[in-house]
Design a protein around this motif. Sequence first.
Motif, PDB file in Angstrom:
ATOM      1  N   UNK A  54     -59.473 -22.033  -2.923  1.00 18.89           N
ATOM      2  CA  UNK A  54     -59.029 -21.205  -4.129  1.00 18.89           C
ATOM      3  C   UNK A  54     -58.168 -21.131  -5.460  1.00 18.89           C
ATOM      4  N   UNK A  55     -57.667 -21.830  -5.735  1.00 22.43           N
ATOM      5  CA  UNK A  55     -56.177 -22.489  -6.191  1.00 22.43           C
ATOM      6  C   UNK A  55     -56.457 -23.052  -7.057  1.00 22.43           C
ATOM      7  N   UNK A  56     -57.299 -23.909  -6.799  1.00 28.82           N
ATOM      8  CA  UNK A  56     -57.974 -25.052  -7.312  1.00 28.82           C
ATOM      9  C   UNK A  56     -56.598 -26.499  -7.264  1.00 28.82           C
ATOM     10  N   UNK A  57     -55.954 -26.608  -6.160  1.00 30.62           N
ATOM     11  CA  UNK A  57     -54.906 -27.074  -6.469  1.00 30.62           C
ATOM     12  C   UNK A  57     -54.505 -28.253  -4.969  1.00 30.62           C
ATOM     13  N   UNK A  58     -53.964 -28.690  -5.574  1.00 33.70           N
ATOM     14  CA  UNK A  58     -53.251 -30.428  -4.651  1.00 33.70           C
ATOM     15  C   UNK A  58     -52.109 -30.166  -4.333  1.00 33.70           C
ATOM     16  N   UNK A  59     -51.344 -30.903  -3.325  1.00 32.15           N
ATOM     17  CA  UNK A  59     -50.118 -31.242  -3.673  1.00 32.15           C
ATOM     18  C   UNK A  59     -50.028 -33.020  -4.188  1.00 32.15           C
ATOM     19  N   UNK A  60     -48.462 -33.063  -4.054  1.00 35.25           N
ATOM     20  CA  UNK A  60     -48.990 -34.341  -4.755  1.00 35.25           C
ATOM     21  C   UNK A  60     -49.063 -35.118  -3.237  1.00 35.25           C
ATOM     22  N   UNK A  61     -48.897 -36.822  -3.648  1.00 40.76           N
ATOM     23  CA  UNK A  61     -50.684 -37.009  -2.918  1.00 40.76           C
ATOM     24  C   UNK A  61     -48.645 -38.548  -1.902  1.00 40.76           C
ATOM     25  N   UNK A  62     -48.712 -38.159  -0.508  1.00 35.58           N
ATOM     26  CA  UNK A  62     -47.469 -38.825  -0.285  1.00 35.58           C
ATOM     27  C   UNK A  62     -48.169 -38.815   1.581  1.00 35.58           C
ATOM     28  N   UNK A  63     -47.381 -40.022   2.247  1.00 33.56           N
ATOM     29  CA  UNK A  63     -47.635 -40.037   3.517  1.00 33.56           C
ATOM     30  C   UNK A  63     -46.767 -38.963   3.427  1.00 33.56           C
ATOM     31  N   UNK A  64     -46.681 -38.380   4.679  1.00 35.85           N
ATOM     32  CA  UNK A  64     -45.447 -37.626   5.734  1.00 35.85           C
ATOM     33  C   UNK A  64     -45.453 -35.904   5.217  1.00 35.85           C
TER      34      UNK A  64
END
Length: 193
Positions: A54-64
């Motif tokens: 809905x917001x069109x946002x993603x988290x930072x690309x990281x493991x864990x």
Amino acid sequence: MCSPAFLLFMVTVADLALLVLVTFSAPFIQAFYFLRTNIDGGIKFGLFGFCQELAGTCTGKELGYQFQPQLVDRLTTVLVLYPVAAGLSLLGAVTLIPLMLYPRDGGFLFVLFAFMSTFAFLAAAGAFAATMYLFTVAMHRLHEEGFSASYGPSIWIALAATALSLMIALNAGCGTCLGGRFGRQPRHIPYTY
């Protein structure tokens, strides 16, 4: 006639392509994800994070990455085994190139490829087991809280990649595709009667 190493090379490249698709799931490619839920308008969980539709946002690309309390956050770091399996498949494919060009000169390369493919399968199988546990537990927790959740295409791509890795490892380990004849006389030596 097609070389056995060429056929195995093509299957290994196909396995590599599947593992790369799983590796670059959400947030890199949002069409590929492991789990989708309807929390906050829809969230897609991938290998290196998750995206809110809905917001069109993603988290930072990281493991864990963490998504409390639904995801077991320690297991998201185990998903690094997918890129490891992809790297081992790539090294296995590179090992097969000299075998396609010079099939009789590759005794050591046969053994090296067998080890590479076996380790690639073990990494893919471990990652797939962790993936199934992680996202099945998350799905059940989401259902208990009243949210809907479903598996995404990356689960099934990972299953196909793991099955393909198993077939490659068994084939390379037994030596059937690479011309192993289990103690019989080699094909390149002419028979004299």
